[in-house]
Design a protein around this motif. Structure first.
Motif: not given
Lengths: 349, 349, 349
Positions: B30, B24, B34, A29-30, B26, C33-34, C28-31, C26, C103, A47, C36-37, B224, C47-49, A33, B220
């Motif tokens: 993603g 912390p 990156l 999924s990264g 996770t 990460s981006l 995602t974890s990719g979104d 939807t 979503t 999407s 954050t980046a 990250l 940031s943390s589960e 994205s 970026i």
């Protein structure tokens, strides 16, 4: 033994040989994205899990061109490291949907070689095949590239030039698209009121918007695809080369044009085949890409009433709005054109 | 009470103290995407679930340097916000594989302090430890930085300088690498025919390709990693500083060099330890990074026959192809060198 | 029929109408990460589960502003394609946490229209509502934009100007925040020792750091949100426009300011409401953003003791450190100010 891989030269390709390319790649999924962030694609099926499932997909499929770029990228170290030019594509078909979690790998069969009359270079034709972790073919296509010879003195091989189809046959379309429930297709959510039946052959569609490309963007994209072609990344060397600049991966232009085509083709949710493509001129960072599409043909798929196919020819132009549809000219192309892409897209009936 | 955190000064570090760092994190797919997109890394174990599982990993592990950067980034607000220079690394060991879904956190023990003779700055030594959500150590390393004093008049602490190993011992390598099935290692898919036994001490490997870095890319990347060091992000302030430009995070250079090293070290799938690293000169956006590696030593791991270790010294150079291996010179380094990194990598037997 | 969507003009908006926006998305974890980046956000809950679950969330929630930008982005093709200016926001409330896998889709009700006296433009007020896949509202807000008329000769509609709250009432805060275990909140891991009770109305907090923005970054962000507003992407056209440059999406500035505010507000883990926002001046690539916040009010939430709310007014300034708190001036704003954002954040008790 020298550990550095300097890539294959023209002499290293034999017709009939199969090359196993490196680095199988699990699509995540990264990746999806990043693809959205790099091009701004807005097709609802790719999407949204809910939209995709409502019409009959198992999940939101990975964008067809992201699949193409990942499968293609793997061929670069073996096929095009010493290539001078990417000459063309043909017979490109998408054969299975790709979902997040699938692992893609690529092999290429050498199907043609022909030395050029200058004795320094030759043309290599390969049929590349992308497979998922179950060994199912998700994509196949032919491309041909001009490659340097290692040694001008090596003898020319017997020329073999494959006979390639001018277009993918209508009977071969749609294999990667499950039977969809066209009645469940929500045109408000998909962003376009125009279904398959609303398009006519000969229509021209201006996709209106322009997108400027930055160096960071095309390099991020091309590395995401693990495409190693040197010309995209190395300003030190390219600065001394023929253009003085890094050349943007041609596939980046294709993805930009596809994303921009949402305005006018918002229900064209799936590229099922690419008949041919031509990078008419290189693109460099700082350029703004516009595009338009010609509906060349409309086709019902044998045995299917859920979707229909449009054969589209999309022209991308540099720093040139496409309101008057710049395309083929008397000699070649309008001077602003950088891409001609001839493909089949599916739309709901 | 003032809410703004201005960071620690030299006086704020006491030998023996443990600092719990914030945020912390996770790790997700993603982050992995990156990382691929920023450096173009192509190692099969990290790219492919299927390849990783075939040789014995639970899943594709997260790239070692991505783990390093995330663990390191957390230390910046506490250790290096008022740092002038990152002086060195030692005794860096990877101790557990990290998988997508793991949550990383970092603590640092202050293991040394030494005021400089100018009375304005001092050197702080910390041993930083990254742990996963189960409290298992995934990474530990020592680094030392030069930090400003808050007040020149404060008395110098008793100097404590830790005795650091010149290299990580062979008996300490491999802990984060499960027992792998070297017979299941597919050299076509991994992209290199050269296994552990094919390398000899003294070999020099030119990694050939160059990669140009853009401002957007390094920022970026560094965000990250949630690394907050000011010099990387703020052109307004840096424009008035000693270089007039933002300085690229040294770890970015390490990751670029590692990704480029794939050409020649494609089966060097795991960094098991870093003996030392030195940022010989800063890198700025627009520069093109080339690199080469010296095989300094080869080592079998005690009790293991599945993998072997190469001790590599990788030199990165700015705007300078490495065909003639620029490295240490009579006085210091060749003028193009920006990084010397001494590490142990594992390869399949 | 012309397939190109040219967007709505002032005449196309009728009070009471509901617009269903395209492209459900939807997350995602990719979104994540981006996000954050792109901004470097460091709030532990997002940031943390492990941190999020320890205090009572099901999972790490998606950053509030990422939710805002995705919900907002969908409105651009329908509401602001022909907009001249984004004039303001009000009554913005976050009503459900959003998790990876949800979503999001958006609808907007037209709640006001008022033609301007020049007869060429008008103001449109919409209340936009973001929902998840279960139809639950996750976010709602009002915004008003100035839109071109298609035809100067069209008659002015009866003016309707909604009566908007100056601030979101304390009784309406906190709905997207589950009951948290404030005792389980670890201030070392969250990065700040300051809980709700440590802040006083009238306090001013300098967030210290500056962040420079590159063209690639804001375009990557804005495309991630599938926001199609033309001014952000097209240098060819904008180069001929009023600024000669691409304008950075205002929401990008909001996210930068929020990420920078971690230094001083590290426990302000959730934006529960936005009272109003004003883009005082545009931001262009190359600019460095600094910011500071005024604690305007502190409020306990009715019936809750786990968290308290700070009403914050954050000012972002261009190329101007905020040590002396540039904000409102005698006439308007200090000349460096580019953003005034008035919002409610939750902190643990």
């Amino acid at each position: 033994m020298n550990k550095t891989d300097i890539g294959r030269f023209f002499e290293d390709f034999s017709v009939g040989e199969t090359i196993v390319h490196a680095t199988p790649r699990t699509v995540t999924s990264g990746d999806v994205s990043l693809y959205t962030a790099l091009y701004g694609s807005r097709f609802a099926v790719q999407s949204s899990e809910t939209f995709a499932k409502a019409i009959g997909y198992e999940h939101a499929p990975v964008d067809d061109l992201l699949v193409f770029h990942i499968v293609f990228g793997k061929t670069a170290p073996d096929v095009s490291l010493n290539a001078i030019a990417n000459l063309g594509y043909a017979e490109c078909r998408f054969l299975q949907p790709v979902y997040v979690g699938d692992t893609l790998s690529t092999t290429s069969e050498v199907i043609g070689v022909k030395e050029n009359s200058n004795g320094k270079t030759g043309i290599v034709y390969v049929r590349s095949t992308g497979r998922n972790q179950n060994g199912c073919i998700v994509l196949e296509y032919v491309r041909w590239v001009m490659v340097n010879k290692r040694d001008k003195a090596s003898p020319a091989p017997d020329p073999v030039v494959p006979d390639l189809a001018k277009q993918v046959s209508v009977t071969s379309l749609g294999e990667a698209c499950p039977l969809i429930d066209a009645g469940a297709w929500d045109c408000d959510l998909s962003g376009s009121p125009h279904r398959f039946g609303d398009y006519k052959a000969g229509e021209r569609i201006d996709h209106v918007d322009g997108m400027t490309v930055e160096e960071a963007e095309h390099m991020i994209a091309t590395r995401l695809y693990q495409n190693t072609a040197k010309v995209h990344f190395n300003q030190f060397t390219e600065g001394q080369g023929r253009f003085g600049r890094r050349i943007i991966y041609g596939g980046h232009v294709i993805s930009l044009a596809r994303a921009l085509s949402f305005n006018g083709l918002g229900n064209g949710f799936h590229i099922t085949a690419i008949n041919g493509g031509r990078h008419v001129a290189p693109l460099f960072a700082g350029g703004t890409v516009f595009c338009w599409s010609l509906v060349k043909e409309t086709a019902k798929l044998p045995g299917r009433t859920d979707v229909g196919a449009l054969r589209l020819v999309t022209y991308a132009a540099l720093d040139r709005p496409c309101v008057d549809f710049p395309g083929r000219a008397e000699k070649g192309f309008d001077e602003a054109v950088i891409l001609e892409l001839d493909y089949w897209a599916l739309l709901p009936s």
